[in-house]
Write an enzyme that holds these catalytic residues in place. Structure first.
Site, short mmCIF file in Angstrom:
data_model
loop_
_atom_site.label_atom_id
_atom_site.label_comp_id
_atom_site.label_asym_id
_atom_site.label_seq_id
_atom_site.Cartn_x
_atom_site.Cartn_y
_atom_site.Cartn_z
N ARG A 105 0.85 -1.20 0.00
CA ARG A 105 0.00 0.00 0.00
C ARG A 105 0.88 1.24 0.00
NH1 ARG A 105 -5.01 1.40 3.84
NH2 ARG A 105 -3.56 0.88 5.48
N THR A 109 -0.79 7.63 -1.25
CA THR A 109 -2.08 7.51 -1.95
C THR A 109 -2.97 6.43 -1.32
OG1 THR A 109 -1.27 5.82 -3.45
CG2 THR A 109 -0.94 8.11 -4.13
N ASP A 204 1.58 -12.67 10.03
CA ASP A 204 2.43 -12.83 11.22
C ASP A 204 2.13 -14.14 11.93
OD1 ASP A 204 4.00 -10.60 10.99
OD2 ASP A 204 2.65 -9.32 12.15
#
Ligand code: URA
Length: 210
Positions: A105, A109, A204
């Site tokens: 990501r 933006t 994770d």
């Protein structure tokens, strides 16, 4: 067009999901549960695959028996957590080809940016099952499916272990033709983008990085 969303309420799926959700579940058990859940989700997502009759000989007699027909399969994992559910899917679909899509990501933006893309050359002729354990905002799923459609893929399904209503709405808005299979539709996303009650950070927990 309204997207098809299937929440798999099978008791075994729900039992394993509850154990996966628990913060007390160890990494090795979490991995095993995710693998088993993935196989059961793959079972549901392939329920409508076409079959054709094949002439075989059993030790007792000749007969016409069904085998898979139609498009070959490709499973596309959205990195990195998607890889955690590949094994369970391959257990059930050992002949499937595998693709990978890496997206991050952009911090400014907030749009997904592709950093890795590798799929079989003949992906356009295949039924593609896109996998990511968590359908959270839906942005990665939308970007991955858009990219696959740009490659000519026309038959797609999406499989996640958990889905947020927000992610389902986003995916359904951009790709209403893509059915969604998930073990549970949870309550909401929190302010950090985690699914509530969810199971935490799937990557994770699968890879033991936290
Ligand atoms: N990704 C995760 O791993 N967990 C969430 O709850 C949301 C996105």
């Amino acid at each position: 067009m309204k997207a098809e969303v299937q929440e798999i309420r099978h008791p075994l799926v729900q039992h394993k999901l509850t154990h996966a959700r628990s913060a007390d579940t160890t990494t090795d058990n979490f991995r095993r549960l995710v693998r088993e859940l993935a196989a059961m989700l793959a079972y549901e997502a392939t329920r409508d695959l076409p079959t054709e009759l094949s002439r075989i000989r059993t030790p007792v007699a000749e007969c016409d028996a069904p085998i898979l027909a139609g498009k070959k399969l490709c499973i596309v994992s959205i990195l990195r957590a998607g890889n955690g559910i590949l094994d369970g899917m391959i257990d059930l679909l050992p002949g499937a080809r595998i693709g990978h899509i890496g997206l991050y990501r952009d911090p400014e933006t907030l749009e997904p940016v592709e950093y890795y893309f590798k799929v079989p050359d003949d992906v356009a002729e295949r039924l593609v099952i896109v996998v990511d354990p968590m359908l959270a905002t839906g942005n990665s799923a939308v970007a991955a499916i858009s990219r696959l459609k740009e490659c000519g893929v026309s038959s797609l399904k999406f499989v996640s272990i958990l889905a947020a209503p927000e992610g389902i709405a986003t995916l359904a808005e951009f790709h209403p033709d893509v059915p969604i299979f998930t073990a549970a539709i949870d309550e909401k996303l929190n302010e950090h983008g985690y699914i509530v009650p969810g199971l935490g950070d799937a990557g994770d927990r699968i890879f033991g990085t936290q």
